[in-house]
Design a protein around this motif. Structure first.
Motif, short mmCIF file in Angstrom:
data_model
loop_
_atom_site.label_atom_id
_atom_site.label_comp_id
_atom_site.label_asym_id
_atom_site.label_seq_id
_atom_site.Cartn_x
_atom_site.Cartn_y
_atom_site.Cartn_z
N ASN A 1 2.96 14.39 -9.25
CA ASN A 1 3.98 15.44 -9.32
C ASN A 1 4.54 15.57 -10.74
OD1 ASN A 1 3.71 16.04 -6.63
ND2 ASN A 1 5.42 14.75 -5.99
N LEU A 2 4.78 14.44 -11.39
CA LEU A 2 5.28 14.46 -12.76
C LEU A 2 4.26 15.10 -13.70
CD1 LEU A 2 7.39 13.62 -14.86
CD2 LEU A 2 6.22 11.42 -15.03
N ARG A 3 2.98 14.78 -13.51
CA ARG A 3 1.93 15.36 -14.36
C ARG A 3 1.89 16.87 -14.19
NH1 ARG A 3 -2.72 17.54 -14.00
NH2 ARG A 3 -2.91 17.25 -11.76
N LYS B 1 0.84 -1.20 0.00
CA LYS B 1 0.00 0.00 0.00
C LYS B 1 0.88 1.26 0.00
CE LYS B 1 -3.82 2.18 2.46
NZ LYS B 1 -4.72 2.11 3.60
N ASP B 2 1.92 1.26 0.82
CA ASP B 2 2.84 2.39 0.87
C ASP B 2 3.51 2.61 -0.48
OD1 ASP B 2 4.44 4.41 2.35
OD2 ASP B 2 6.10 3.04 1.86
N ARG B 3 3.91 1.53 -1.11
CA ARG B 3 4.56 1.61 -2.42
C ARG B 3 3.61 2.19 -3.47
NH1 ARG B 3 7.42 -3.69 -4.83
NH2 ARG B 3 8.26 -2.74 -6.69
N ALA C 1 1.74 9.39 -5.95
CA ALA C 1 2.19 10.75 -5.65
C ALA C 1 3.25 11.20 -6.65
CB ALA C 1 2.73 10.83 -4.22
N GLU C 2 4.19 10.31 -6.97
CA GLU C 2 5.23 10.64 -7.96
C GLU C 2 4.61 10.93 -9.32
OE1 GLU C 2 8.21 7.59 -8.03
OE2 GLU C 2 8.70 7.87 -5.92
#
Length: 198
Positions: free
Chosen positions: A54-56, A42-44, A50-51
């Motif tokens: 941020n990239l979008r 789940k953390d992964r 989130a990454e």
């Protein structure tokens, strides 16, 4: 989960809880092991989401900047041509405009039309002039060329514009080259003005 495992895409090492039985032999609690693995996964997933978000956002910002500022070099070159047309009009004596023959008047009108059209096209693409005359000197958008002794103007006020400046979007395309007043009263913010008559 270690960041190295997340970056390389490897499965994280999972600590599996163990229980000691009465005989001293360790046994693995399958429910606890699954919960630990579930939490790691789940953390992964949350980190990956989130990454990607941020990239979008970063990509969207870069695309908008590219759209807004891609023509900056071309616009700067066009300002040179527009300046040349303006200088040509300024150097023409007023009597030539009024007493010149029809060909001369047509030439002057053509130059004026070309200058107005270039200004319109620059404005259409986000290039706008910097207001300088009578404004407080701002080193972010003005370039001081000289100081003018003028006690009637507050010190630091732009009293002469040598070359107009321009913005493209919210960035300076070319700073306004200006003459700044020297010797007058300094600019004081309204909050500092104190009524001393009381």
């Amino acid at each position: 989960m270690s960041d190295e495992n997340a970056a390389s895409g490897e499965m994280p090492e999972v600590e599996i809880p163990v229980e000691e039985t009465n005989e001293g032999i360790e046994s693995i609690d399958p429910t606890a092991a699954l919960r630990t693995e579930n939490a790691e996964l789940k953390d992964r997933v949350l980190r990956t989401v989130a990454e990607m978000e941020n990239l979008r956002k970063r990509t969207e910002r870069e695309i908008n900047d590219t759209r807004s500022y891609a023509i900056a070099g071309f616009a700067r070159d066009m300002l040179s041509a527009t300046d040349a047309l303006s200088r040509a009009l300024i150097t023409l004596p007023a009597e030539t405009r009024e007493t010149g023959d029809a060909t001369t008047k047509s030439l002057i009108e053509g130059i004026e039309l070309a200058e107005r059209e270039m200004q319109r096209l620059l404005a259409k693409h986000g290039v706008k002039p910097i207001e300088a005359q009578g404004e407080k000197f701002d080193p972010h958008v003005h370039q001081a060329m000289f100081e003018v002794p003028d006690p009637s103007q507050p010190e630091g006020t732009v009293v002469q514009v040598v070359q107009p400046g321009f913005l493209i979007g919210d960035r300076v395309l070319r700073p306004a080259m200006v003459g700044v007043a020297k010797g007058g009263p300094s600019h004081a913010p309204a909050s500092e003005a104190v009524d001393k008559s009381a």
